[in-house]
Scaffold this active site. Structure first.
Site, PDB file in Angstrom:
ATOM      1  N   CYS A 103       0.831  -1.172  -0.351  1.00  0.00           N
ATOM      2  CA  CYS A 103      -0.382   0.222  -0.022  1.00  0.00           C
ATOM      3  C   CYS A 103       1.758   1.559   0.019  1.00  0.00           C
ATOM      4  CB  CYS A 103      -1.004  -0.189   1.265  1.00  0.00           C
ATOM      5  SG  CYS A 103      -0.362   0.713   2.468  1.00  0.00           S
ATOM      6  N   GLU A 104       0.611   2.192  -0.637  1.00  0.00           N
ATOM      7  CA  GLU A 104       1.118   3.191  -1.028  1.00  0.00           C
ATOM      8  C   GLU A 104       0.827   4.198   0.299  1.00  0.00           C
ATOM      9  OE1 GLU A 104       0.186   5.452  -4.534  1.00  0.00           O
ATOM     10  OE2 GLU A 104      -1.769   6.025  -3.078  1.00  0.00           O
ATOM     11  N   HIS A 105       0.425   4.067   1.488  1.00  0.00           N
ATOM     12  CA  HIS A 105       0.067   4.700   2.828  1.00  0.00           C
ATOM     13  C   HIS A 105       1.060   4.279   3.351  1.00  0.00           C
ATOM     14  CE1 HIS A 105      -4.004   5.100   0.653  1.00  0.00           C
ATOM     15  NE2 HIS A 105      -3.471   6.591  -0.040  1.00  0.00           N
ATOM     16  N   HIS A 106       1.070   3.381   3.696  1.00  0.00           N
ATOM     17  CA  HIS A 106       1.930   2.738   4.550  1.00  0.00           C
ATOM     18  C   HIS A 106       3.507   1.885   3.935  1.00  0.00           C
ATOM     19  CE1 HIS A 106      -1.373   3.416   6.644  1.00  0.00           C
ATOM     20  NE2 HIS A 106      -1.664   3.657   7.456  1.00  0.00           N
ATOM     21  N   CYS A 151      -1.836  -3.393   6.645  1.00  0.00           N
ATOM     22  CA  CYS A 151      -1.666  -2.203   7.670  1.00  0.00           C
ATOM     23  C   CYS A 151      -3.323  -1.407   8.043  1.00  0.00           C
ATOM     24  CB  CYS A 151      -1.368  -0.166   6.464  1.00  0.00           C
ATOM     25  SG  CYS A 151      -3.011  -0.319   5.453  1.00  0.00           S
ATOM     26  N   GLN A 192      -6.429   0.293  -3.760  1.00  0.00           N
ATOM     27  CA  GLN A 192      -6.443  -1.234  -3.913  1.00  0.00           C
ATOM     28  C   GLN A 192      -7.382  -0.696  -4.922  1.00  0.00           C
ATOM     29  OE1 GLN A 192      -8.438  -4.421  -1.433  1.00  0.00           O
ATOM     30  NE2 GLN A 192     -10.030  -3.864  -2.959  1.00  0.00           N
TER      31      GLN A 192
HETATM   32 ZN    ZN Z   1      -2.002   1.482   4.317  1.00  0.00          ZN
END
Ligand code: ZN
Length: 238
Positions: A126-129, A197, A167
């Site tokens: 995931c690009e956030h975490h 995450c 996603q």
């Molecule tokens: Zn994430």
């Protein structure tokens, strides 16, 4: 063409958790996809990249940050291993989706229904975490002229999965690439995944599955085709 997102929980719903709401509402990137995202390798020659030594030094910094002693025996080779793992997990930046789908088999030989490949396993980050999310992709398309080898849709999924992703974005990219390159009568993509995450940090809910879908062409316009696709995806395995 909006991606539908729905989160199902195996545990009791815990709607009071502010974190869970925040995760569900994270803004998508623009709905308009830049064709360069799915028509070419993402790494650009004109953009300078740090050296491998610089990348390993960054891992050493993170080790110190968490309170470790990067010089202790067990960690001496860790920066090198982490960078090697990154090379593998993020190899999709160096691969070209169009190249995979352009190797088509031409003839449909009168076949006029959709082709469905379901249960394509993938792992992405995931690009956030920068934490893994993993699950299955189900992809259908109705060919007009161009038919593609069955393994190619799995390859396509892997190319997009081996990049930093949301996603929703990955779902849209797979559909857009097939639409653009194969020019089918329609594409249906459904992805179900568990996000670490969310399962090992944050709300720490194991087993919550996120569903995203994208329908184009005949799948978008014809609800009956959508539900036929969904029921085939949901049919029990033989
Ligand atoms: Zn994430």
């Amino acid at each position: 063409m909006d991606a539908l997102i729905k989160t199902l929980r195996s545990n009791k719903p815990d709607s009071k958790t502010a974190d869970a709401k925040a995760e569900a509402k994270l803004p998508e990137r623009s709905a308009e996809l830049d064709p360069s995202e799915f028509m070419a390798a993402a790494v650009r020659a004109d953009r300078p990249r740090p050296s491998r030594a610089e990348a390993e030094a960054a891992v050493t910094t993170l080790l110190s940050y968490i309170g470790e002693e990067p010089t202790r025996e067990g960690l001496v080779d860790t920066p090198r291993r982490v960078v090697e793992a990154y090379d593998e997990l993020y190899q999709g930046y160096h691969q070209c989706p169009a190249e995979v789908l352009n190797r088509t088999f031409g003839e449909t030989a009168g076949y006029d229904d959709f082709v469905l490949i379901r249960d394509i396993e993938f792992t992405s980050q995931c690009e956030h975490h920068m934490m893994p999310f993993y699950g299955k992709a189900h992809i259908a398309y109705t060919p007009v002229e161009r038919v593609v080898g069955l393994s190619k849709l799995a390859r396509l999924t892997d190319i997009f999965a081996r990049r930093l992703q949301t996603q929703e974005h990955m779902t849209a990219q797979i559909a857009a690439a097939i639409d653009e390159i194969l020019k089918p009568r329609g594409v249906a993509v459904l992805i179900e995944a568990e996000h670490t995450c969310m399962s090992v940090r944050g709300v720490a809910k194991h087993g919550a599955i996120t569903f995203t879908s994208r329908f184009t062409g005949m799948f978008r316009d014809n609800p009956a085709e959508q539900s036929r696709f969904l029921s085939m995806v949901r049919a029990p395995q033989r």
